[in-house]
Write an enzyme that holds these catalytic residues in place. Sequence first.
Site, PDB file in Angstrom:
ATOM      1  N   ARG A  73      32.930  23.427  51.513  1.00 40.76           N
ATOM      2  CA  ARG A  73      33.355  22.809  52.769  1.00 40.76           C
ATOM      3  C   ARG A  73      32.578  21.529  53.080  1.00 40.76           C
ATOM      4  NH1 ARG A  73      34.114  27.913  56.771  1.00 40.76           N
ATOM      5  NH2 ARG A  73      32.078  28.429  55.931  1.00 40.76           N
ATOM      6  N   HIS A 268      24.690  49.372  44.113  1.00 43.32           N
ATOM      7  CA  HIS A 268      23.813  49.560  42.950  1.00 43.32           C
ATOM      8  C   HIS A 268      23.332  51.008  42.805  1.00 43.32           C
ATOM      9  CE1 HIS A 268      23.995  45.325  43.317  1.00 43.32           C
ATOM     10  NE2 HIS A 268      22.967  45.154  44.102  1.00 43.32           N
TER      11      HIS A 268
END
Length: 515
Positions: A73, A268
């Site tokens: 952006r 995880h």
Amino acid sequence: MAGEAERSDRVVHAEPAEEAENACLKEQVEDPALVVIFGATGDLTSRKLFPALHSLRRNGILPERFGIVGVGRTELTHEAFRERMRSALFGESGGDEIWSDMAERVFYHYGNADEPESFDKLAHLLQDLQERLHTGGNILFYFAVPPSLYIPLTRQLGRAGLSRQERGWRRLVVEKPFGHDLESARTLDRALHESFAEHQIFRIDHYLAKETVQNISMLRFANAIFEPLWDRRYVDYVRITAAESVGVGHRAGYYDRYGVLRDMFQNHMMQLLALCAMEPPSSFRADPVRDEKTKVYRSLRPFPTERLEDHLVLGQYTSGKVDGERVPGYTDESGVAADSLTPTFAAMCVYVDNWRWQGVPFYLTSGKRLAAKRTEIVVQFKQVPFSPFRGVIGEDIGANRLVLSIQPREGVSLDFQAKAPGSQICLRNVTMHYDFGSGFMPGMEAYEKALLDCLLGDQTLFWRQDGVELCWSFLTPVLMECDCPERSDMLYMYRAGNWGPQAANRLLPDWDGET
Ligand code: BG6
């Protein structure tokens, strides 16, 4: 002695030769492709993705015909973006031949999900690059952006026709977190599926791409000696730890809304648990492997939320010393609310209700600002059923323990009992250790492996949505219970540089929380 020396020589030669290992490193991507990274000016792009792409190029793994487009952006020229990436890779000045060659294939595009025309322009740029670089129609989109942008970006890609696989493949890589709870995970998934099919979506979990984590399956399923012992008859408990010495760093804005359970457990830790607990898959391919993991998640015993304290300890770090340096407490970190109740440490005991694991506790622990970085899996075996030495040395004999060290150094250790030399019967615990760092050449960095697999279209090391939802179903009731301020009594403080709060000691066997 001479005979022994010869024998051990032969063992050394039996280990993988260097050429064989080199062959393991080389897996060339054949398909030409463009890689389009959203969030091009962000940290992940410069710290992980570009170094990984550079290394893949250096090792001759990337296809001959490829290009990279950074989308962000910020208004930037192609040249300014190349310069940013060069300096991320090499610092103030410098570069190498690989980079000079790569840089010509690196481009930048201003893109904003609130401005549909910026996506139409992106479609034109990609069309133009496909022709100039001869990359065919294959495009890998990578979302290295805050999760709030996943849905608007996917919709724009779909609207601009960029997800359609007409003349080649289109794939989308999404970073965790996949939602904030079960409901938002489903909403995200529905939005992704408006434009992409499941086989096009790569939900990345960089732990799975670590060599050392992949090795858990090899140890279990490529050796005959562990599996027969790998169940409730012989295993007392399994302890999975992902301890970190770092704090939240510059990610406080994200972390303070997520906390350790969403940041480390929902992804995880659940993957490590599944790798330890799953059945051998019928083949090491994406769906058979993920089917087995899904069965583990389906077997998780629902958390007893009415007795949460017996199964879960949460903590938050206060100021302390880590590696000899003074560090601030969590609520003094920039970007964290002074009255934040976000946990930075959690220890939980979970059970897998199936034939193999009935009654065996799995202790999962993760935290920030602990005494050291250490990721490991400890498989604690049961005591011998009967000791013929009891008259001499008493009843207690140390039980066997297998430790799979994942980071910072990879290794496997087995503790067993041996007779200490002398006329008396005296047992001593000894350790047999294999250090992968000294036995093998360094492997691939996790993001290299993950990007490679995306380019190859192999989803084995990526989350499938059923697994994501099952894990959220397991954790969401816990989160709902302890997310509210009334449960602030559940949050124990621990000084940075310790092994978490003292309360963890009552839950975790052999744990050394703050005293
Ligand atoms: C990330 C988490 O997924 O894993 C971080 O968002 C954490 O909070 C990191 O620090 C740990 O990864 P590694 O590879 O350093 O163990």
